[in-house]
Design a protein around this motif. Structure first.
Motif, PDB file in Angstrom:
ATOM      1  N   VAL A 124       0.838  -1.212   0.000  1.00  0.00           N
ATOM      2  CA  VAL A 124       0.000   0.000   0.000  1.00  0.00           C
ATOM      3  C   VAL A 124       0.865   1.251   0.000  1.00  0.00           C
ATOM      4  N   ASP A 125       1.924   1.252   0.799  1.00  0.00           N
ATOM      5  CA  ASP A 125       2.803   2.425   0.845  1.00  0.00           C
ATOM      6  C   ASP A 125       3.588   2.589  -0.451  1.00  0.00           C
ATOM      7  N   PHE A 126       4.034   1.482  -1.032  1.00  0.00           N
ATOM      8  CA  PHE A 126       4.854   1.570  -2.241  1.00  0.00           C
ATOM      9  C   PHE A 126       4.057   2.140  -3.406  1.00  0.00           C
ATOM     10  N   PHE A 127       2.820   1.686  -3.573  1.00  0.00           N
ATOM     11  CA  PHE A 127       1.991   2.142  -4.694  1.00  0.00           C
ATOM     12  C   PHE A 127       1.057   3.293  -4.317  1.00  0.00           C
ATOM     13  N   ARG A 128       1.127   3.740  -3.061  1.00  0.00           N
ATOM     14  CA  ARG A 128       0.306   4.867  -2.585  1.00  0.00           C
ATOM     15  C   ARG A 128      -1.184   4.598  -2.875  1.00  0.00           C
ATOM     16  N   ILE A 129      -1.630   3.407  -2.460  1.00  0.00           N
ATOM     17  CA  ILE A 129      -3.015   3.004  -2.689  1.00  0.00           C
ATOM     18  C   ILE A 129      -3.926   3.719  -1.698  1.00  0.00           C
ATOM     19  N   ARG A 130      -5.031   4.229  -2.198  1.00  0.00           N
ATOM     20  CA  ARG A 130      -6.003   4.928  -1.355  1.00  0.00           C
ATOM     21  C   ARG A 130      -7.132   3.987  -0.960  1.00  0.00           C
ATOM     22  N   LYS A 131      -7.575   4.134   0.273  1.00  0.00           N
ATOM     23  CA  LYS A 131      -8.719   3.354   0.731  1.00  0.00           C
ATOM     24  C   LYS A 131     -10.001   3.966   0.191  1.00  0.00           C
ATOM     25  N   ARG A 132     -10.928   3.109  -0.155  1.00  0.00           N
ATOM     26  CA  ARG A 132     -12.182   3.571  -0.710  1.00  0.00           C
ATOM     27  C   ARG A 132     -13.022   4.188   0.404  1.00  0.00           C
ATOM     28  N   SER A 133     -13.349   5.461   0.250  1.00  0.00           N
ATOM     29  CA  SER A 133     -14.125   6.166   1.271  1.00  0.00           C
ATOM     30  C   SER A 133     -15.617   6.057   1.042  1.00  0.00           C
ATOM     31  N   ASN A 134     -16.007   5.916  -0.226  1.00  0.00           N
ATOM     32  CA  ASN A 134     -17.434   5.789  -0.534  1.00  0.00           C
ATOM     33  C   ASN A 134     -17.588   4.973  -1.809  1.00  0.00           C
TER      34      ASN A 134
END
Length: 370
Positions: A124-134
């Motif tokens: 997650v940190d390497f690819f800067r993945i964002r968590k789905r908020s909605n």
């Protein structure tokens, strides 16, 4: 007869100080004569000989594939076994002289690549993945909405144009983690940073230079429907949902990309990303994956994508170096340049159905586009 003391005072006056005469040099030499040569001892000479490097003569090197010694300027010598290979005799063909050490196919088998840790936090940190908020991102793309727009239009006869399809990510989260880990391993091995966008670095071409209207002969515009597909695929990647591809290491070819699932024809795989620079600044560059971005009437203003420091999985997709019938059979992807909101972009699209385990290949050489 010794002189009297009064006479001595007149001849040699004494002022109360005593000066000592310095010792004269034993050998009076001319100031212009060279200094005497000092010879090294035999022990010092033998100590230096231990570290002396004698360059071998490679003038009679022969290619291990064709047995010829011609075209010495296009022959590579293995840094381990010193055997010679023509760049055009190797498979795949080596287009440019590699940077740093090069190993022949036999010696490269012993190479080992350090795998990226398959930890979700590190991925997650390497690819800067964002968590789905909605659910907005999930519902942004709707094939049904496209069908409704088609039906609402007037009944006009026109040639049917093929639309881009979004990729279908692997459903198994653990397998998706392995896919992303394989890409992270390849990027880390080449000391690259992940970037899913075109980057404009100081000292290179500015973003203002990337204008599709500067394209010689014009550039095709990405339709509204295909633009939605592109944005949908980008949103999926930001959530960690990737195309079913895996990066594998081959002892002869290096890092290559294979399909990790079924991919349909006309599927949008990814966008070709990297640093944007003027082609005039890269005439003597050794990067083997440059891609044409903008071809202007004035060649000095033409732009290329250079994925040598930043890039994505497109960096590791093989290019076929010939346009023979056999080469065209291996092709399953194509690079297409589009005008997206006035800027030039390069998209990788499947040209046919791709089976699981099949290597991804683009027809064309460096700086080529379709």
């Amino acid at each position: 007869m010794a002189p009297s003391s009064s006479a001595a005072r007149k001849i040699f006056p004494f002022n109360g100080s005593v000066r000592k005469r310095t010792e004269a040099p034993r050998c009076v030499c001319s100031p212009l004569s060279p200094p005497s040569k000092k010879y090294k001892s035999l022990k010092e000479i033998m100590k230096a000989v231990e570290f002396a490097v004698i360059e071998p003569d490679y003038g009679d090197a022969m290619c291990e594939e064709c047995g010829s010694g011609d075209h010495a300027d296009e022959m590579l010598l293995c840094d381990k076994c010193d055997k010679g290979f023509h760049m055009y005799c190797l498979r795949p063909i080596v287009v440019r002289v590699p940077i740093g050490s090069w190993f022949c196919p036999s010696c490269s088998v012993q190479r080992r690549v350090r795998s990226f840790p398959l930890l979700q936090t590190k991925i997650v940190d390497f690819f800067r993945i964002r968590k789905r908020s909605n659910l907005a991102d999930k519902c942004a793309y709707s094939p049904d909405a496209r069908k409704r727009r088609r039906r609402s239009g007037s009944l006009v006869m026109y040639k049917k144009r093929r639309r881009l399809l979004p990729f279908i990510p692997t459903e198994n989260p653990a397998r998706r983690l392995e896919q992303m880990g394989s890409l992270a391993t390849a990027l880390t091995a080449l000391k690259m940073e992940f970037s899913d966008d075109l980057t404009y670095m100081p000292g290179m071409a500015p973003r203002s230079a990337n204008q599709a209207r500067f394209e010689k002969g014009g550039m095709q515009v990405l339709s509204k429907e295909d633009t939605e597909t592109l944005e949908h695929c980008r949103a999926m990647c930001k959530r960690g949902e990737w195309p079913p591809l895996v990066v594998v290491f081959d002892s002869c070819e290096g890092f290559t990309v294979e399909a990790d699932g079924q991919i349909k024809d006309m599927t949008l795989i990814t966008e070709y990303t990297g640093d944007v620079d003027y082609i005039k600044n890269r005439e003597h560059d050794d990067c083997d994956s440059m891609m044409t971005l903008l071809s202007e009437t004035n060649p000095s203003n033409s732009l290329v994508i250079c994925p040598d420091k930043r890039g994505n999985i497109a960096r590791f997709i093989n290019g076929i170096n010939n346009h023979t019938l056999e080469g065209r059979k291996k092709q399953n992807l194509k690079c297409v340049r589009y005008s997206v909101n006035g800027e030039c972009r390069v998209l990788l699209v499947a040209t046919r159905d791709i089976a699981k385990g099949e290597s991804s290949a683009i027809l064309g050489t460096i700086l080529a586009f379709i």
